[in-house]
Design an enzyme around this catalytic site. Structure first.
Site, PDB file in Angstrom:
ATOM      1  CE  LYS A   1       2.136  58.064  22.395  1.00 60.24           C
ATOM      2  NZ  LYS A   1       0.658  57.947  22.229  1.00 60.24           N
TER       3      LYS A   1
HETATM    4  C1  LIG Z   1      -0.128  58.741  21.409  1.00 54.68           C
HETATM    5  C2  LIG Z   1      -1.522  58.285  21.112  1.00 54.68           C
HETATM    6  C3  LIG Z   1      -2.301  58.859  20.086  1.00 54.68           C
HETATM    7  C4  LIG Z   1      -1.820  60.015  19.233  1.00 54.68           C
HETATM    8  O1  LIG Z   1      -0.795  59.668  18.357  1.00 54.68           O
HETATM    9  P1  LIG Z   1       0.138  60.810  17.690  1.00 54.68           P
HETATM   10  O2  LIG Z   1       1.215  60.076  17.025  1.00 54.68           O
HETATM   11  O3  LIG Z   1       0.607  61.664  18.843  1.00 54.68           O
HETATM   12  O4  LIG Z   1      -0.741  61.573  16.754  1.00 54.68           O
HETATM   13  C5  LIG Z   1      -3.571  58.337  19.848  1.00 54.68           C
HETATM   14  N1  LIG Z   1      -4.068  57.345  20.619  1.00 54.68           N
HETATM   15  C6  LIG Z   1      -3.357  56.778  21.606  1.00 54.68           C
HETATM   16  C7  LIG Z   1      -3.979  55.700  22.424  1.00 54.68           C
HETATM   17  C8  LIG Z   1      -2.070  57.211  21.895  1.00 54.68           C
HETATM   18  O5  LIG Z   1      -1.369  56.645  22.908  1.00 54.68           O
END
Ligand SMILES: *Cc1c(COP(=O)(O)O)cnc(C)c1O
Length: 463
Positions: free
Chosen positions: A108
């Site tokens: 993120k």
């Molecule tokens: C948010 C997240 C995901 C999922 O990603 P999306 O965009 O919601 O599909 C997978 N792995 C980690 C570590 C995350 O923080």
């Protein structure tokens, strides 16, 4: 570039308005009116330059190219790897795309480091200030806080359930020493925190007085920023139209994999995507059986994928419906009432089968996979990443004869217990966070009560 709502009843907006609005006012999500093609990246020498070039058409006419290039360069300077999102080989045709070299060790950061800077720039231009409020059970809160901690025009208030986050997750939020960052330990559950945030947004007078805003995963700017690494990864691998790459994506809200799909639509040489689910497998059931039936969320070793309804899927649905917003709105309303959604067989054949495969990996499979990858390559992977590499194997994609890339969405040291259970080794935090657990915390314990939380927000932001 203009942006349209997936539900067809909100005004078209430009990029800056879409950035600040998040959700469209008909409840839909904003989408670019058309898909641009990828630029020529022959002379690009850094990730930040590639980012500015790939995203340029989406901000054209709204943010000056030099300013945008500087924002990209500042955002990606916070990553502790020169490649920003590097590839690491783990098998004959298999790679990890490490997305965890940012400040909070999860994917993120790639979007939120840029989105925080975009917010601050646009707000300064407009002479405005906002208060971002959000609820977190872990990863998103710390990435959002880190993305805005140096912003002059943003205050951020993050609610988390008192005593129910891991030490690493909590400390990543509560040890940030910036006057515009406020964390609230709510005496309740994560659902209580989410309800409090919703209630604050629904209180129109409060929302307007505080200029409330959000940076959740449906924000177009987050999806946009995630397009870039699919493009840089296929370039690094030398992928071409006749030698395409497959990406396996650990999926929760469908944001990351949607960005990949957009890069493919823009011309990136990508064969297809593997949607990897944990035991919360609504997307796997949809892709394999055209059955999108919501069930209760079960907690797993990969908590950032513990999601029942994947909000960004609405954007793909809009495309599948020939960009008919009315039809999309109707379908989603039926889904909300019945808890179930199916599409026409020809929509599956046109949009889903050629682009997506899917597999589900339960907790036992996650632990086995962390062990297998460690034993076969010496690499530690986190439980989210493990769903991705395990899905590659269960579909046999590593035998396809072209490169298969799994997105490594979190650093293994963020989930040391699962890695220890699988390998007997406890991965350590990178040097810049080695003393995290000893840093002083700043947080505020507040009752699970709307008035109490609102009073806190008003005082915190007034400072
Ligand atoms: C948010 C997240 C995901 C999922 O990603 P999306 O965009 O919601 O599909 C997978 N792995 C980690 C570590 C995350 O923080």
């Amino acid at each position: 570039m203009r942006y349209v709502s997936t539900r067809g009843a909100a005004p078209e907006l430009g990029f800056c308005d879409v950035l600040l609005a998040g959700l469209a006012n008909d409840g839909g999500l904003y989408m670019p009116a058309e898909w641009p093609s990828l630029p020529d990246l022959t002379h690009v020498t850094s990730y930040a330059e590639a980012a500015a070039a790939v995203m340029a058409p989406f901000v054209a006419g709204e943010i000056d190219a030099d300013v945008f290039a500087r924002l990209c360069s500042d955002a990606y300077a916070t990553f502790r790897h020169d490649a920003v999102v590097p590839l690491v080989q783990i098998g004959a045709n298999e790679w990890l795309l490490e997305q965890f070299h940012g400040p909070t060790l999860a994917f993120k950061d790639v979007a939120l480091q840029l989105v925080g800077r975009l917010f601050d720039y646009v707000l300064a231009q407009r002479g405005q200030r906002v208060t971002i409020v959000g609820a977190t059970s872990g990863d998103t809160g710390s990435a959002a806080i880190d993305g805005v901690k140096n912003c002059s025009n943003v205050d951020i208030v993050i609610l988390y359930p008192h005593g129910r986050t891991s030490d690493v997750q909590r400390k990543q939020m509560t040890t940030v020493d910036s006057p515009n960052v406020h964390t609230v330990a709510v005496e309740g559950t994560f659902d209580d925190c989410q309800d409090l945030v919703k209630a604050m947004f629904n209180d129109t007078a409060f929302r307007d007085r505080m200029n409330l805003s959000a940076v959740n995963s449906i924000n177009w700017a987050r999806v946009m920023a995630q397009i870039v690494y699919y493009v840089t990864a296929t370039r690094s691998l030398g992928a071409t139209a006749t030698n395409q790459t497959t990406f396996s994506v650990p999926t929760g809200n469908f944001g990351n994999v949607l960005s990949g799909w957009i890069s493919r639509t823009m011309g990136a040489p990508i064969a297809n995507f593997i949607v990897a689910s944990n035991s919360n497998d609504i997307l796997t059931r949809f892709i394999n059986d055209n059955d999108m039936t919501a069930r209760d969320v079960v907690p797993t070793l990969s908590p950032s994928m513990d999601i029942q309804v994947s909000s960004n899927f609405e954007r793909l649905l809009f495309e599948m419906n020939g960009r008919d917003g009315g039809m999309t709105a109707e379908q989603l309303q039926r889904f909300r009432h019945s808890g179930s959604l199916t599409v026409e067989p020809d929509q599956m054949a046109t949009w889903i089968s050629p682009a997506f495969r899917a597999a589900k990996v339960d907790d036992a499979g996650i632990v086995d996979e962390i062990r297998r990858v460690y034993e076969s390559s010496g690499q530690f992977i986190d439980p989210h990443t493990a769903t991705g590499t395990a899905a590659v194997r269960s579909l046999g994609a590593h035998l396809d004869g072209h490169a298969v890339v799994t997105l490594a969405t979190a650093h293994p040291a963020k989930f040391p217990d699962a890695v220890y259970a699988a390998t007997g080794v406890r991965p350590s935090l990178p040097p810049h966070l080695a003393d995290l657990l000893d840093r002083p915390e700043r947080t505020n314990l507040v009752a699970n009560d709307l008035a109490a939380v609102q009073t806190f927000v008003e005082r915190a932001v007034a400072r």
